[in-house]
Write a protein that holds these residues in place. Structure first.
Motif, PDB file in Angstrom:
ATOM      1  N   LEU A  30      31.158 -36.813 -16.627  1.00 23.92           N
ATOM      2  CA  LEU A  30      30.421 -36.537 -15.391  1.00 23.92           C
ATOM      3  C   LEU A  30      31.392 -36.235 -14.259  1.00 23.92           C
ATOM      4  CD1 LEU A  30      27.848 -39.466 -15.548  1.00 23.92           C
ATOM      5  CD2 LEU A  30      27.238 -37.053 -15.512  1.00 23.92           C
ATOM      6  N   THR A  31      32.622 -36.722 -14.408  1.00 23.61           N
ATOM      7  CA  THR A  31      33.591 -36.610 -13.302  1.00 23.61           C
ATOM      8  C   THR A  31      34.708 -35.628 -13.668  1.00 23.61           C
ATOM      9  OG1 THR A  31      34.630 -38.615 -14.162  1.00 23.61           O
ATOM     10  CG2 THR A  31      33.075 -38.884 -12.332  1.00 23.61           C
ATOM     11  N   ASP A  32      35.761 -36.140 -14.298  1.00 20.95           N
ATOM     12  CA  ASP A  32      36.955 -35.307 -14.538  1.00 20.95           C
ATOM     13  C   ASP A  32      36.692 -34.132 -15.466  1.00 20.95           C
ATOM     14  OD1 ASP A  32      38.122 -37.197 -13.030  1.00 20.95           O
ATOM     15  OD2 ASP A  32      39.001 -38.297 -14.709  1.00 20.95           O
ATOM     16  N   ASN A  33      36.052 -34.420 -16.579  1.00 16.69           N
ATOM     17  CA  ASN A  33      35.817 -33.330 -17.533  1.00 16.69           C
ATOM     18  C   ASN A  33      34.340 -32.954 -17.585  1.00 16.69           C
ATOM     19  OD1 ASN A  33      35.723 -31.447 -19.487  1.00 16.69           O
ATOM     20  ND2 ASN A  33      36.961 -32.556 -20.967  1.00 16.69           N
ATOM     21  N   PHE A  34      33.953 -32.097 -16.676  1.00 19.03           N
ATOM     22  CA  PHE A  34      32.546 -31.695 -16.561  1.00 19.03           C
ATOM     23  C   PHE A  34      32.288 -30.368 -17.278  1.00 19.03           C
ATOM     24  CE2 PHE A  34      35.179 -30.551 -12.980  1.00 19.03           C
ATOM     25  CZ  PHE A  34      35.096 -29.162 -12.994  1.00 19.03           C
ATOM     26  N   ALA A  35      33.239 -29.963 -18.127  1.00 11.45           N
ATOM     27  CA  ALA A  35      33.177 -28.607 -18.688  1.00 11.45           C
ATOM     28  C   ALA A  35      31.971 -28.385 -19.591  1.00 11.45           C
ATOM     29  CB  ALA A  35      34.451 -28.331 -19.481  1.00 11.45           C
ATOM     30  N   ASN A  36      31.653 -27.128 -19.746  1.00  8.91           N
ATOM     31  CA  ASN A  36      30.628 -26.675 -20.693  1.00  8.91           C
ATOM     32  C   ASN A  36      31.241 -26.751 -22.093  1.00  8.91           C
ATOM     33  OD1 ASN A  36      28.967 -24.995 -22.315  1.00  8.91           O
ATOM     34  ND2 ASN A  36      28.279 -23.893 -20.488  1.00  8.91           N
ATOM     35  N   ALA A  37      30.543 -27.385 -23.010  1.00  5.98           N
ATOM     36  CA  ALA A  37      31.105 -27.568 -24.360  1.00  5.98           C
ATOM     37  C   ALA A  37      31.256 -26.241 -25.105  1.00  5.98           C
ATOM     38  CB  ALA A  37      30.234 -28.527 -25.155  1.00  5.98           C
ATOM     39  N   ASN A  38      30.703 -25.176 -24.549  1.00  5.39           N
ATOM     40  CA  ASN A  38      30.832 -23.862 -25.195  1.00  5.39           C
ATOM     41  C   ASN A  38      31.974 -23.034 -24.612  1.00  5.39           C
ATOM     42  OD1 ASN A  38      28.664 -24.388 -26.811  1.00  5.39           O
ATOM     43  ND2 ASN A  38      27.696 -22.399 -26.470  1.00  5.39           N
ATOM     44  N   SER A  39      32.576 -23.539 -23.531  1.00  7.26           N
ATOM     45  CA  SER A  39      33.672 -22.784 -22.927  1.00  7.26           C
ATOM     46  C   SER A  39      34.906 -22.876 -23.818  1.00  7.26           C
ATOM     47  CB  SER A  39      34.018 -23.355 -21.543  1.00  7.26           C
ATOM     48  OG  SER A  39      32.906 -23.242 -20.693  1.00  7.26           O
ATOM     49  N   ALA A  47      35.398 -31.077 -24.257  1.00  8.68           N
ATOM     50  CA  ALA A  47      33.966 -31.435 -24.230  1.00  8.68           C
ATOM     51  C   ALA A  47      33.352 -31.175 -25.606  1.00  8.68           C
ATOM     52  CB  ALA A  47      33.253 -30.611 -23.157  1.00  8.68           C
ATOM     53  N   TYR A  48      33.754 -30.066 -26.212  1.00  4.18           N
ATOM     54  CA  TYR A  48      33.247 -29.721 -27.552  1.00  4.18           C
ATOM     55  C   TYR A  48      33.620 -30.822 -28.551  1.00  4.18           C
ATOM     56  CZ  TYR A  48      32.836 -27.309 -32.008  1.00  4.18           C
ATOM     57  OH  TYR A  48      32.513 -26.995 -33.295  1.00  4.18           O
ATOM     58  N   GLU A  49      34.891 -31.273 -28.468  1.00  2.00           N
ATOM     59  CA  GLU A  49      35.357 -32.329 -29.387  1.00  2.00           C
ATOM     60  C   GLU A  49      34.555 -33.615 -29.174  1.00  2.00           C
ATOM     61  OE1 GLU A  49      37.311 -32.339 -32.016  1.00  2.00           O
ATOM     62  OE2 GLU A  49      37.511 -30.174 -31.707  1.00  2.00           O
ATOM     63  N   LYS A 238      22.666 -24.735 -33.468  1.00  2.33           N
ATOM     64  CA  LYS A 238      22.309 -23.868 -34.609  1.00  2.33           C
ATOM     65  C   LYS A 238      21.050 -23.065 -34.339  1.00  2.33           C
ATOM     66  CE  LYS A 238      24.458 -26.286 -38.420  1.00  2.33           C
ATOM     67  NZ  LYS A 238      24.241 -27.181 -39.538  1.00  2.33           N
ATOM     68  N   GLY A 239      20.856 -22.716 -33.098  1.00  2.00           N
ATOM     69  CA  GLY A 239      19.710 -21.889 -32.723  1.00  2.00           C
ATOM     70  C   GLY A 239      18.421 -22.665 -32.576  1.00  2.00           C
ATOM     71  N   LEU A 240      18.462 -23.979 -32.849  1.00  2.00           N
ATOM     72  CA  LEU A 240      17.224 -24.770 -32.811  1.00  2.00           C
ATOM     73  C   LEU A 240      16.887 -25.282 -31.416  1.00  2.00           C
ATOM     74  CD1 LEU A 240      16.933 -26.995 -36.001  1.00  2.00           C
ATOM     75  CD2 LEU A 240      15.351 -25.299 -35.107  1.00  2.00           C
ATOM     76  N   ARG A 241      17.891 -25.312 -30.533  1.00  2.00           N
ATOM     77  CA  ARG A 241      17.623 -25.893 -29.209  1.00  2.00           C
ATOM     78  C   ARG A 241      18.619 -25.301 -28.213  1.00  2.00           C
ATOM     79  NH1 ARG A 241      18.660 -29.139 -24.459  1.00  2.00           N
ATOM     80  NH2 ARG A 241      16.782 -30.377 -24.140  1.00  2.00           N
ATOM     81  N   SER A 242      18.247 -24.148 -27.689  1.00  2.00           N
ATOM     82  CA  SER A 242      19.151 -23.494 -26.748  1.00  2.00           C
ATOM     83  C   SER A 242      19.195 -24.226 -25.423  1.00  2.00           C
ATOM     84  CB  SER A 242      18.691 -22.049 -26.522  1.00  2.00           C
ATOM     85  OG  SER A 242      18.991 -21.287 -27.664  1.00  2.00           O
ATOM     86  N   GLY A 243      20.298 -24.071 -24.733  1.00  2.00           N
ATOM     87  CA  GLY A 243      20.492 -24.728 -23.433  1.00  2.00           C
ATOM     88  C   GLY A 243      21.857 -25.394 -23.418  1.00  2.00           C
ATOM     89  N   THR A 244      22.539 -25.290 -22.292  1.00  2.00           N
ATOM     90  CA  THR A 244      23.864 -25.905 -22.156  1.00  2.00           C
ATOM     91  C   THR A 244      23.795 -27.376 -22.540  1.00  2.00           C
ATOM     92  OG1 THR A 244      24.342 -24.367 -20.383  1.00  2.00           O
ATOM     93  CG2 THR A 244      25.746 -26.321 -20.519  1.00  2.00           C
ATOM     94  N   LEU A 245      24.702 -27.799 -23.370  1.00  2.00           N
ATOM     95  CA  LEU A 245      24.624 -29.170 -23.881  1.00  2.00           C
ATOM     96  C   LEU A 245      24.834 -30.205 -22.774  1.00  2.00           C
ATOM     97  CD1 LEU A 245      26.494 -29.013 -27.313  1.00  2.00           C
ATOM     98  CD2 LEU A 245      24.074 -28.786 -26.822  1.00  2.00           C
ATOM     99  N   ASN A 246      24.067 -31.271 -22.868  1.00  2.00           N
ATOM    100  CA  ASN A 246      24.168 -32.404 -21.943  1.00  2.00           C
ATOM    101  C   ASN A 246      25.319 -33.282 -22.435  1.00  2.00           C
ATOM    102  OD1 ASN A 246      23.819 -34.838 -20.601  1.00  2.00           O
ATOM    103  ND2 ASN A 246      21.778 -35.250 -21.416  1.00  2.00           N
ATOM    104  N   VAL A 247      26.540 -32.832 -22.160  1.00  2.00           N
ATOM    105  CA  VAL A 247      27.707 -33.515 -22.750  1.00  2.00           C
ATOM    106  C   VAL A 247      27.757 -35.011 -22.409  1.00  2.00           C
ATOM    107  CG1 VAL A 247      30.222 -33.520 -22.972  1.00  2.00           C
ATOM    108  CG2 VAL A 247      28.995 -31.347 -22.836  1.00  2.00           C
ATOM    109  N   PRO A 248      27.616 -35.400 -21.124  1.00  2.00           N
ATOM    110  CA  PRO A 248      27.686 -36.848 -20.847  1.00  2.00           C
ATOM    111  C   PRO A 248      26.610 -37.633 -21.598  1.00  2.00           C
ATOM    112  CG  PRO A 248      27.577 -35.579 -18.789  1.00  2.00           C
ATOM    113  CD  PRO A 248      27.372 -34.617 -19.901  1.00  2.00           C
ATOM    114  N   GLY A 249      25.405 -37.096 -21.628  1.00  2.00           N
ATOM    115  CA  GLY A 249      24.305 -37.776 -22.321  1.00  2.00           C
ATOM    116  C   GLY A 249      24.577 -37.880 -23.819  1.00  2.00           C
ATOM    117  N   ILE A 250      25.082 -36.797 -24.382  1.00  2.00           N
ATOM    118  CA  ILE A 250      25.354 -36.773 -25.823  1.00  2.00           C
ATOM    119  C   ILE A 250      26.479 -37.761 -26.166  1.00  2.00           C
ATOM    120  CG2 ILE A 250      26.307 -35.297 -27.652  1.00  2.00           C
ATOM    121  CD1 ILE A 250      24.653 -32.974 -26.340  1.00  2.00           C
ATOM    122  N   VAL A 251      27.511 -37.777 -25.329  1.00  2.00           N
ATOM    123  CA  VAL A 251      28.614 -38.722 -25.554  1.00  2.00           C
ATOM    124  C   VAL A 251      28.074 -40.159 -25.464  1.00  2.00           C
ATOM    125  CG1 VAL A 251      30.753 -39.625 -24.517  1.00  2.00           C
ATOM    126  CG2 VAL A 251      30.421 -37.148 -24.783  1.00  2.00           C
TER     127      VAL A 251
END
Ligand code: PLP
Length: 393
Positions: A30-39, A47-49, A238-251
């Motif tokens: 949410l703070t230091d690494n707010f990147a898009n996991a697709n970047s 973020a992807y990792e 995998k095409g099942l749920r488009s939208g920028t990933l909620n990285v903090p929530g997923i983590v």
């Protein structure tokens, strides 16, 4: 804290507080690494990792492959994606779906929507203890049944359904088996392969992660399940749920799953002991009984009928801002429908009359509750019930 009052929170089936360790795990994203996991830059790769690690943590908790996990915003979305997806993709086999009258409204409303689109849904009634009638299930399953959706554990009563047998019976007629495991995952061992589950949804905020994140398991190995997307766009998940990933929530969800896996046995013992103590003491109050099967039940849930006392009045009595007693949070039905004045559809489906359903309270204990808090609740409930009964006698 309202009015600086102490809060005793016994509504953990509605939502759980965030575990501090989960908050710590998500905070950097949410703070230091707010990147898009697709970047593709360094921040994006980190973020992807982190998402990859979380996917593994979630998959390990339910015994599946990471590639079978689709991150969602929670169980309502997972349920919609699964049920509408199966309906759309398997309608050449048939248009019949089976579910239970005691399911969460996310399942029931989705099924009702599908009825308007030409699908036929059988809503199986349950036995008075909330358990499915397997003989009835056998009689309603047909060659054109494409999906059976039965929750693993009920949010109001904690009743646990015999999922393995239900899955086997569903597969015998070639139907897929979906389970809403929102209340079960994190509390009890759930192994998707051992139980024969094809689709399963779970939600972060029921296992000490924040609201707004969840996951859907979609079987991708033997007997692969194919469903279309609900949300179209960039082809995420995998095409099942488009939208920028909620990285903090997923983590956070990943961390919560990992903690749950390690601490499940310990939590079951300590929370179970608190629930049993609470229930034993409350049942000493005259005119009380437990709603739902007590041998096939989540260890944290107790749904109690207090004859002659209105549940709204009990809730208000336990959370009265006018006195200096602790504010006690309990519930009288699914939180998601608590704005409606209908009695709990779960309790009435179990055969309770309206008055009894309106006199029932759900206590759901969590891992941060203490024996001291349970003692406070026991005393407060006893006082409130005797006060309410004195008013009507
Ligand atoms: N299913 C069950 C059994 C639940 O208890 C809930 C939440 O109350 C849901 C589904 C909906 O979950 P979410 O809030 O993640 O959409």
């Amino acid at each position: 804290m309202e009015n600086n009052k102490q809060i005793v929170y016994l509504d953990n089936n509605a939502t759980t507080p965030i575990d501090k360790r989960v908050l710590e795990a998500m905070m950097p994203f949410l703070t230091d690494n707010f990147a898009n996991a697709n970047s593709t830059h360094e921040f994006g790769l980190k973020a992807y990792e982190a998402v990859k690690t979380a996917r593994k943590q979630v998959s390990e908790l339910i015994g599946v492959e990471p590639g079978e996990i689709v991150f969602t915003s929670g169980s309502t979305e997972g349920i919609n994606l699964a049920i509408k997806g199966v309906a759309e993709n398997y309608q050449s086999k048939g248009k019949h779906i089976v579910t239970l009258t005691t399911e969460h409204s996310a399942v029931l409303d989705t099924c009702q929507y599908l009825e308007t689109k030409g699908f036929e849904v059988t809503y199986l009634s349950v036995k008075p203890d909330g358990m499915i009638d397997l003989d009835e299930l056998k009689t309603v399953l047909r060659d054109d049944t494409i999906l059976v959706s039965v929750m693993l554990a009920n949010n109001e009563t904690g009743v646990i359904q015999p999922i393995k047998v239900i899955a086997e019976l569903s597969h015998e007629v070639g139907a897929l088996f979906m389970t809403d495991a929102t209340q079960a995952v994190g509390k009890m061992a759930v192994n998707v392969d051992m139980l024969g589950i094809d689709l399963l949804c779970l939600s972060g905020h029921k296992l000490y992660a924040p609201k707004g994140v969840g996951a859907l398991y979609v079987r991708q190995r033997m007997n692969r399940v194919k469903i279309p997307a609900l949300l179209h766009g960039g082809g995420h998940e995998k095409g099942l749920r488009s939208g920028t990933l909620n990285v903090p929530g997923i983590v956070a969800l990943g961390a919560a799953c990992s903690i749950a896996q390690k601490e499940m046995t310990k939590n079951a013992e300590s929370i179970g002991a608190l629930r049993d103590y609470l229930e034993t003491e409350l049942l000493k109050i005259e005119g009380t009984s437990v709603n739902g099967n007590t041998s096939s039940r989540l260890f944290n849930t107790s749904n109690i009928l207090f004859h002659g006392a209105d549940s709204d009045a009990i809730i208000m009595g336990l959370s009265n801002p006018e006195n200096d007693l602790p504010l006690i949070a309990v519930s009288n039905g699914s939180a998601c429908t608590s704005t409606s004045i209908e009695p709990s559809h779960v309790l009435t489906a179990m055969g309770l009359d309206e008055t009894s359903a309106f006199s029932s309270i759900r206590f759901s204990v969590g891992k941060f509750n203490t024996k001291k808090e349970i003692d406070i609740v026991i005393d407060a409930v006893k006082n409130v019930i005797s006060g309410l009964r004195a008013m009507v006698s």
